[in-house]
Enzyme design. Structure first.
Site, PDB file in Angstrom:
ATOM      1  N   SER A 216       5.962  -6.508   4.515  1.00  0.00           N
ATOM      2  CA  SER A 216       6.551  -6.780   5.815  1.00  0.00           C
ATOM      3  C   SER A 216       7.318  -8.097   5.790  1.00  0.00           C
ATOM      4  CB  SER A 216       5.471  -6.827   6.890  1.00  0.00           C
ATOM      5  OG  SER A 216       4.655  -7.977   6.722  1.00  0.00           O
TER       6      SER A 216
ATOM      7  N   CYS B   1       9.633   1.629   3.692  1.00  0.00           N
ATOM      8  CA  CYS B   1      10.585   0.617   4.161  1.00  0.00           C
ATOM      9  C   CYS B   1      11.986   1.184   4.240  1.00  0.00           C
ATOM     10  CB  CYS B   1      10.553  -0.604   3.248  1.00  0.00           C
ATOM     11  SG  CYS B   1      11.240  -0.332   1.604  1.00  0.00           S
TER      12      CYS B   1
ATOM     13  N   GLU C 222      -5.170  -3.842  -1.696  1.00  0.00           N
ATOM     14  CA  GLU C 222      -6.588  -3.499  -1.747  1.00  0.00           C
ATOM     15  C   GLU C 222      -6.895  -2.200  -1.019  1.00  0.00           C
ATOM     16  OE1 GLU C 222      -6.104  -6.492   1.687  1.00  0.00           O
ATOM     17  OE2 GLU C 222      -5.139  -5.931  -0.223  1.00  0.00           O
TER      18      GLU C 222
ATOM     19  N   PHE D 297       0.807  -1.217   0.000  1.00  0.00           N
ATOM     20  CA  PHE D 297       0.000   0.000   0.000  1.00  0.00           C
ATOM     21  C   PHE D 297       0.841   1.268   0.000  1.00  0.00           C
ATOM     22  CE2 PHE D 297       0.706  -0.413   4.610  1.00  0.00           C
ATOM     23  CZ  PHE D 297       0.972   0.913   4.973  1.00  0.00           C
TER      24      PHE D 297
ATOM     25  N   GLU E  23       9.173  -2.925  13.704  1.00  0.00           N
ATOM     26  CA  GLU E  23       9.028  -2.017  12.562  1.00  0.00           C
ATOM     27  C   GLU E  23       7.687  -1.297  12.727  1.00  0.00           C
ATOM     28  OE1 GLU E  23       9.292  -1.910   7.689  1.00  0.00           O
ATOM     29  OE2 GLU E  23       8.560  -3.718   8.665  1.00  0.00           O
TER      30      GLU E  23
ATOM     31  N   LYS F 264      -1.185  -7.949  -8.506  1.00  0.00           N
ATOM     32  CA  LYS F 264      -2.144  -7.865  -7.408  1.00  0.00           C
ATOM     33  C   LYS F 264      -1.707  -6.713  -6.500  1.00  0.00           C
ATOM     34  CE  LYS F 264      -3.092  -8.564  -3.608  1.00  0.00           C
ATOM     35  NZ  LYS F 264      -3.572  -7.587  -2.539  1.00  0.00           N
TER      36      LYS F 264
END
Length: 511
Positions: free
Chosen positions: A241, A296, A191, A164, A396, A188
């Site tokens: 992640s 990240c 969402e 995302f 994190e 993909k």
């Protein structure tokens, strides 16, 4: 993500837009009736729904991609390169339109959205140079009358699962290279902010890409798992992640696929006493709070040598006080977090810090925002004297929380970095060239900045970390990218009789 409730479905029927998949060159509803909400995080409202694909929907998309691959694989290099050049021009001309989508669904401010797109365009430009990176080698007369040469060919249908936090840039890290190399793609996207992927796919079609070569399937874990086990998906590219990256790697590998899975991070910035503290403070704020810390490559820990720690903390806090948090369309410096649940999780670490004895210098929970009160807000947060045993240090957090860990000196700082489970990015701020050179040799991290806080390599190098920040066969984009999306053949050849090609005085063409 779970099924929507009956009430939510009634709302769709009352007029809320539903984002379809993009398969075979057109919007496609698929067979699943499940949908999920897409929020505007700056307003805290659901602005549309997105379809969530079933296993059968994914299978149909893969079948369409497989059919398209047969023709695209045989398209000339000139044709593939022309599509990439056209896509680059269209993307550059219409980047403000895409940036508005990113701001609406992710929440990042417009300048950050445009920066994300610019870094994605770098990879598209690199993909335009595909002929140089997919050519083979040739060795003449390795034995009498025998030549050996190699060539690189596409894999087939490849799967991409993107996060995302960079709904445009991360897909652009992968699909331009995959497509330029002759593969077909099933993407993909997250969402949570899915519209950018459809927009990019439509733009590729406008650039001349044949239908079915790039497909977008929206969904949750059901769609992800379907891609991981589908026998016709040859490779998986993923960013997210560490726990999910490890799951992606293990599941896809067990099903015979190549995998590049980029995981999480806990990035440190070591500030030595001889550093320019104003430069270091600017860098810590920029790298800690850009995109609300949802990167990240964000700097989430500043390792400050004791002798300059107080000065550095004061400078960082002063700069935080000048930041404006709010709606990304209003010229603010930092926007909201992606969801209410994530905002609350990140905010919870401030209580953890207090309980662990750290000093909360700036508490983002009380920030005044330039935006709707229902947005998913958390202001920049600065926590000093964090212990490495605290979850504030260990986890994190993925939000606008910057921790200061005080260290005795260079060895102490490097020891802390190397003891961590992650190895994504790190930085050192110093005016000592010897210390910088020693740092780049000794630190166990894949991407290093020297007086640069976010060391994301340019497109013609490759992106990826060490340790639990990377699982799989290759880093992202750059030379690793073309290697990942192609497979090599070696040919040993002997021809006893030369052939004659006939006469043709026309200028040679490469159609």
């Amino acid at each position: 993500m779970t099924d929507t409730t009956t009430i939510e479905r009634d709302r769709h029927r009352a007029g809320r837009a539903v984002l379809d998949h993009w398969v075979g060159g057109a919007a496609w509803a698929g067979s699943s009736s499940r949908t999920g909400p897409v929020y505007n995080p700056a307003k805290g409202i659901v602005q549309k729904e997105v379809r969530l694909a079933s296993k059968d929907d994914v299978a149909e998309a893969v079948a369409i991609a497989s059919a398209a691959f047969a023709g695209w694989r045989d398209a000339s290099i000139a044709k593939r390169q022309a599509v990439m050049f056209s896509f680059r021009e269209l993307l550059n001309a219409r980047k403000e339109e895409l940036a508005a989508i990113l701001t609406s669904e992710h929440g990042k401010v417009t300048s950050d959205a445009l920066g994300e797109i610019a870094r994605g365009i770098e990879v598209v430009e690199f993909a335009c140079g595909m002929p140089s990176f997919t050519k083979g080698d040739y060795s003449e007369n390795v034995s009498t009358g025998i030549d050996v040469y190699s060539l690189r060919q596409p894999l087939g249908v490849v799967g991409i699962i993107s996060p995302f936090n960079f709904p445009a840039m991360v897909p652009l890290w992968f699909f331009p290279l995959a497509i330029a190399a002759g593969n077909a793609v099933v993407l993909k996207p997250s969402e949570k902010d899915p519209s950018a992927a459809n927009w990019l796919a439509e733009l590729m079609a406008e650039a001349g890409l044949p239908d079915g070569v790039l497909n977008v399937v929206h969904g949750d874990k059901e769609a992800v798992d379907a891609l991981l086990v589908h026998p016709d998906i040859r490779s998986i590219s993923f960013v997210g992640s560490t726990p999910i990256a490890k799951y992606i790697f293990e599941t896809a590998s067990a099903n015979g696929k190549r995998v590049q899975a980029l995981g999480g991070a806990k990035n440190h910035m070591l500030v030595l006493p001889d550093a320019d503290l104003d430069l270091a403070a600017d860098a810590a704020v920029n790298a800690g709070f850009g995109s609300a810390g949802e990167r990240c490559m964000a700097i989430s820990v500043v390792l400050a040598v004791d002798s300059v720690a107080d000065q550095l903390v004061e400078r960082i806090a002063r700069r935080i006080g000048t930041l404006r948090t709010g709606d990304g369309t209003r010229g603010c410096d930092m926007g909201p977090l992606i969801t209410e649940a994530h905002r609350d999780k990140v905010a919870g670490y401030i209580d953890v810090a207090t309980a662990d004895g750290a000093d909360v210098v700036v508490d983002g929970r009380g920030v005044e925002v330039d935006g709707d009160a229902d947005g998913f807000w958390l202001g920049p947060t600065l926590i000093d004297k964090v212990e490495t045993s605290s979850d504030v240090y260990r986890d994190e957090i993925f939000g606008p929380v910057l921790s200061i860990v005080r260290v005795d000196g260079y060895e102490d700082g490097v020891g802390i970095i190397n003891a961590g489970p992650y190895g994504n990015g790190t930085a050192i701020f110093t005016n000592d060239g010897g210390a910088a050179r020693r740092f780049q040799r000794e630190v166990q991290v894949g991407m290093i900045g020297i007086n640069v806080p976010i060391p994301v390599p340019v497109a013609y190098h490759s992106f990826g970390g060490w340790k639990d920040s990377l699982f799989g066969d290759a880093k992202a984009y750059g030379p690793h990218g073309f290697d990942f999306f192609t497979q090599e053949k070696a040919i040993t050849s002997r021809w006893l009789d030369p052939s004659h090609g006939g006469l043709n005085l026309g200028f040679p063409r490469h159609d």
